[in-house]
Design a protein around this motif. Structure first.
Motif, short mmCIF file in Angstrom:
data_model
loop_
_atom_site.label_atom_id
_atom_site.label_comp_id
_atom_site.label_asym_id
_atom_site.label_seq_id
_atom_site.Cartn_x
_atom_site.Cartn_y
_atom_site.Cartn_z
N PHE A 151 0.84 -1.20 0.00
CA PHE A 151 0.00 0.00 0.00
C PHE A 151 0.87 1.25 0.00
O PHE A 151 0.64 2.19 -0.76
CB PHE A 151 -0.93 -0.01 1.21
CG PHE A 151 -1.84 1.19 1.26
CD1 PHE A 151 -2.89 1.32 0.36
CD2 PHE A 151 -1.65 2.19 2.20
CE1 PHE A 151 -3.73 2.43 0.40
CE2 PHE A 151 -2.47 3.30 2.25
CZ PHE A 151 -3.52 3.42 1.35
N ILE A 152 1.90 1.28 0.89
CA ILE A 152 2.86 2.37 0.90
C ILE A 152 3.98 2.01 -0.07
O ILE A 152 4.71 1.05 0.13
CB ILE A 152 3.44 2.61 2.31
CG1 ILE A 152 2.31 2.88 3.31
CG2 ILE A 152 4.43 3.77 2.28
CD1 ILE A 152 1.49 4.11 3.01
N ASN A 158 1.13 6.26 -2.00
CA ASN A 158 0.41 5.04 -1.66
C ASN A 158 -0.45 4.64 -2.85
O ASN A 158 -0.49 5.34 -3.87
CB ASN A 158 -0.41 5.20 -0.38
CG ASN A 158 -1.52 6.25 -0.52
OD1 ASN A 158 -2.30 6.22 -1.46
ND2 ASN A 158 -1.58 7.18 0.42
N THR A 159 -1.14 3.53 -2.74
CA THR A 159 -1.89 2.99 -3.88
C THR A 159 -2.85 4.01 -4.48
O THR A 159 -2.97 4.11 -5.70
CB THR A 159 -2.68 1.74 -3.43
OG1 THR A 159 -1.75 0.77 -2.93
CG2 THR A 159 -3.45 1.13 -4.59
#
Length: 548
Positions: A151-152, A158-159
């Motif tokens: 995600f990060i 981030n996404t």
């Protein structure tokens, strides 16, 4: 056991599937190595070993192994912590040895306890992540490396913020290649005679040709090398061989190496078992892959990878699902993808470096969609809250954190729901009316845990005087000792005080409670009830007893 199937029984499907997995694996191997802070070629080594070595030894016909995105943070931290890549390679070898031992002590049986709703949630989450991560590449925004599924991201985004940043970096050439590639992937198989050539291969060749046309014409639609696959190119065979690296065995006494090795072994084993279970779930032939054999295969694979300069290997669901969707049915597809990685890396790295990332994004977008179709959500919601809530929690946590955290939280929620459901229904009751009076029948649930203690105690204390009660454990697999003590005390002491006739049925010998149904031949059980006055769960009975 797995259904026996010959290695070459599906060669027409397996070789094209191996080609598709190879095309997907190239940027993923490079991207994961980059995100891990390791040499780019180490990712290719892991992919080659995962395909040829693990693919040959695995008991799974469809699982494809290679460097895993779930290990990038661990690898990056470990290389920094150990100070040298050669020292880290020693930890990879030891991690493989640990996995080999885990396989021999049958630690893989833990895979049998993963609930299906969590596995389905994992597959769905991975599908969503693939789509979210590939959209920027499809639009020509390649700031984040392929294979970074966290995600990060390594680029600080981030996404979701990456999707916003993408809007300022849209490349029309990449968009055209993506749209054309998706069209080929969806409709090529419907064209007679030419559909023998795999659609992904056609998409890659068209993508390369179109971009070369744009570049040669000096068009702004042409993609620069930053938007293409970037594989290390060796000038000679000696230089190619020089890219392989040996571990530093002089660090064998370094305690930090053993700690890193144990960490990699545990995380890689869990991730492998999860992906193996998920692959079996996707298998059209519904075969079973032996988890302990898989751990042994992964252990040998990691030992080989570490010995020649590769990063850690796990079973990878992205490649495995692409393998299945492309028609792979035997391990020939996984092995052939490894052979292609080796041959093409050695002989034609320059040609591979012409493949647009947008084309590969199109292949992955189609793969991701097949994992998270809307029908999956509909099916899970139709199964009720005890299935869809853990499923949805697993999906959301994986998308916003990582695979292992999401699965752990999903498992915890599943266990809580099981406990909650068991606590709510310790028994089902039926109140029957006979000529001689009423009878209350308590049929205990399959699992009666300590959480049910309070409800059973309350029920027995509220039973009316001069009544007859049948406590039936015929369908019960487990009763907590505290609950057994309550039933025993009630039958032997409290029931007599209230002149309640107690009939005990179906209690196992191990419970040390004497069944008494044979002593009460005069009970109304021998008659047909004139009517069933009431029935339901423990809540319904407690409500009726409190009213009366």
């Amino acid at each position: 056991m797995s259904k026996k199937i010959g290695l070459f029984s599906n060669i027409k499907g397996d070789l094209p599937a191996g080609l598709v997995v190879f095309l997907i694996a190239v940027p993923l191997c490079l991207g994961i190595a980059l995100a891990s802070g390791a040499p780019l070629f180490s990712g290719m080594i892991a992919g080659i070993v995962g395909g040829i070595v693990v693919g040959s030894l695995s008991g799974s016909q469809l699982s494809v192994s290679g460097p895993a995105a779930g290990l990038t943070a661990i690898v990056l931290s470990a290389i920094t912590r150990l100070g040298a890549f050669e020292t880290f390679l020693l930890a990879v070898v030891l991690a493989g040895l640990f996995q080999l031992v885990l396989g021999f002590v049958k630690a893989g049986t833990v895979a049998n306890y993963f609930p299906s709703n969590v596995i389905t949630g994992m597959l769905t989450a991975i599908g969503l992540i693939i789509i979210l991560k590939q959209i920027p590449h499809a639009f020509g925004y390649d700031a984040d490396a392929e294979g970074d599924f966290a995600f990060i991201q390594t680029d600080g985004e981030n996404t979701f913020s990456s999707l916003i940043s993408m809007l300022n970096h849209i490349h029309l050439g990449a968009v055209l290649i993506t749209l054309l590639s998706i069209g080929i992937l969806l409709y090529w198989s419907k064209i007679p005679k030419v559909n023998l050539v795999p659609a992904p291969l056609v998409a890659v060749l068209v993508g390369i040709g179109l971009n070369e046309l744009f570049v040669s014409a000096g068009s702004p639609l042409g993609l620069s090398q930053s938007h293409l696959v970037t594989l290390p190119v060796a000038a000679s065979f000696g230089e190619f061989v020089g890219q392989f690296t040996l571990p530093d065995f002089s660090q064998l006494a370094n305690s930090e190496v053993w700690v890193v090795a144990a960490t990699i072994a545990v995380v890689a084993s869990i991730e492998t078992l999860l992906n193996l279970e998920a692959t079996d779930k996707l298998d059209p032939m519904k075969r079973y892959s032996p988890p302990n054999r898989e751990l042994r295969a992964q252990g040998i694979g990691n030992m080989v990878s570490g010995l020649i300069g590769g990063i850690p290997i796990t079973s990878v669901i992205v490649r495995s699902s692409a393998n299945i969707n492309s028609g792979g049915r035997t391990k020939l597809s996984a092995v052939s993808h490894g052979i292609l990685l080796l041959v093409c890396t050695a002989l034609i790295p320059g040609l591979l470096n012409k493949i647009p990332l947008a084309t590969l994004a199109a292949v992955l977008l189609v793969t991701g969609y097949k994992l998270c179709k809307p029908t999956v959500f509909k099916q899970m919601f139709a199964k009720g809250k005890y299935q869809w809530i853990p499923f949805l929690v697993t999906v959301l946590v994986i998308v916003f954190t990582d695979l292992l955290v999401g699965v752990a939280v999903g498992l915890a929620v599943s266990v809580l729901f099981i406990m909650w459901g068991n606590m709510k229904s310790p028994y089902f009751f039926q109140k029957e009316r006979y000529r001689t009076g009423d009878l209350i029948r308590l049929e205990l649930s399959q699992e009666v845990s300590f959480l049910n203690k309070a409800n059973i105690l309350l029920t027995l204390d509220r039973l009316p005087e001069n009544s007859t009660v049948v406590i039936d454990a015929s369908k019960t697999l487990y009763i907590d000792q505290d609950v057994l003590d309550i039933i025993r005390e009630f039958a032997q002491i409290k029931a007599a005080q209230k002149k309640i006739k107690v009939v005990l049925k179906g209690f196992k010998e191990a419970y040390k409670i004497n069944n008494t149904d044979h002593l009460f031949l005069e009970t109304p059980e021998k008659e047909k009830p004139a009517a069933v006055v009431a029935n339901g769960t423990h809540k319904d009975l407690l409500k009726e007893l409190s009213v009366n």
